[in-house]
Enzyme design. Sequence first.
Site, PDB file in Angstrom:
ATOM      1  N   LYS A  48       0.840  -1.064   0.140  1.00 36.01           N
ATOM      2  CA  LYS A  48       0.012   0.048  -0.082  1.00 36.01           C
ATOM      3  C   LYS A  48       0.935   1.258  -0.089  1.00 36.01           C
ATOM      4  O   LYS A  48       0.404   2.236  -0.437  1.00 36.01           O
ATOM      5  CB  LYS A  48      -0.917   0.098   1.276  1.00 36.01           C
ATOM      6  N   ARG A  62      -8.135  -1.243  16.860  1.00 41.15           N
ATOM      7  CA  ARG A  62      -8.526  -0.682  15.465  1.00 41.15           C
ATOM      8  C   ARG A  62      -9.423  -1.659  15.076  1.00 41.15           C
ATOM      9  O   ARG A  62     -10.431  -2.118  15.617  1.00 41.15           O
ATOM     10  CB  ARG A  62      -7.311  -0.358  14.470  1.00 41.15           C
TER      11      ARG A  62
END
Length: 394
Positions: free
Chosen positions: A36, A132
């Site tokens: 990414k 998260r």
Amino acid sequence: MNTPRLEVHLGKLSDNVATLVERLAARGVVITGVTKASLGCPVIAACLLDAGVHGLGDSRIENIERMRATLGPNPRMTLIRSPMLSQIERVVRHADISFNTELTVVRALSAEATRTQKVHGVVLMVEMADLREGIMPDAVMKIVADILQLPNIALQGIGTNLACLSGTSPDAAKMDSLSALANAIEQRFSITLNIISGGNSANMDWVFGTQHHGRVNDLRLGEAILLGCEALNRTPIEGPHTDVFTLIGEVIEANVKPGMPWGTIAENSFGETLSTYKDCGFVSQAILAIGRQDCDVTALDSPAGMDLLGASSDHLVLDTHRQNIAIGAELVLGVHYGSLLRAMTSPFVEKALLHKPPLGDVQKAMGMAANTSHVGTAHTQPGTTQRILRFLNF
Ligand SMILES: *Cc1c(COP(=O)(O)O)cnc(C)c1O
């Protein structure tokens, strides 16, 4: 070559991957190469595969699609963020596996996989206190039971992500409980989990510091292979290069100026105010035509012998310490994670992929990516100096 540009030293990247693949193999752990931060650049992805990663992982379906288009159907591609309901079709079409935390999403994946006669792999992410993504551990058994009923879904394993939002460290206790959970799931449902994904580049200290890796057999590594750093304290890992990426800027002004602004001083364009700053008299400063749109000034190393004074959207100001800098000169900045991400994403930064000699798959991908990338040979090295920002209160 154009400036600004991000030079990618593919030979060094390949070394980094090969080094970590080998060291982790000795511990029974494979690497999912996380792409990414490189925006799914197919050349970089091909380089990772060539050097031995087990598969590729990315958080954005756009990046996975970009890599698929060049690299074909074979490499295992994992979407490492829970799919958006609005992207289910694309996820089933292009990703072999996705990370999941919501039954609603897995049901939608199942429906789409059934419709298109595919089998989609699922890794369930478990919450281990970074707060998260992740299913709370006491809810895992129930969701596994539900998923095992869904057609065209293959439960591939479980995983966890730590040290991203809260800095919760992946220590032995966390990794042991992930292993214990894997064993418990297998026993309860009489199944085998193929993938136990223990974490990201923050897992380096744990994985090299223990003989007991339990069931963990996969790590998803971006920063460790791209920048040669572990992610808990940003310590360089022994062995890998830390200068795979360098950012090149061009000097557009070089002048001797007062060390302090004068007049009535308010906020700058980013809402920051001048920090307490010792006036050291006149400064020879140079301006690079690069700015916060292209890099993260808190994640840069200044050119050799210089200090960073500050940056606005399009100007980066350096104290050259009386070095004579020509207008048009190219200066080399070292790149940390935030700057890598932003430079890769900025359309103003040329990506220069440097390699000698090109390898098989990399060469093929280079040909196909030639429209977007400049390919040449390396000729610059980064400097290393400490950062002194005139505007400190980011
Ligand atoms: C970004 C990301 C990674 C890779 O993180 P690095 O610190 O770059 O290794 C791994 N897993 C998930 C879920 C991610 O979002």
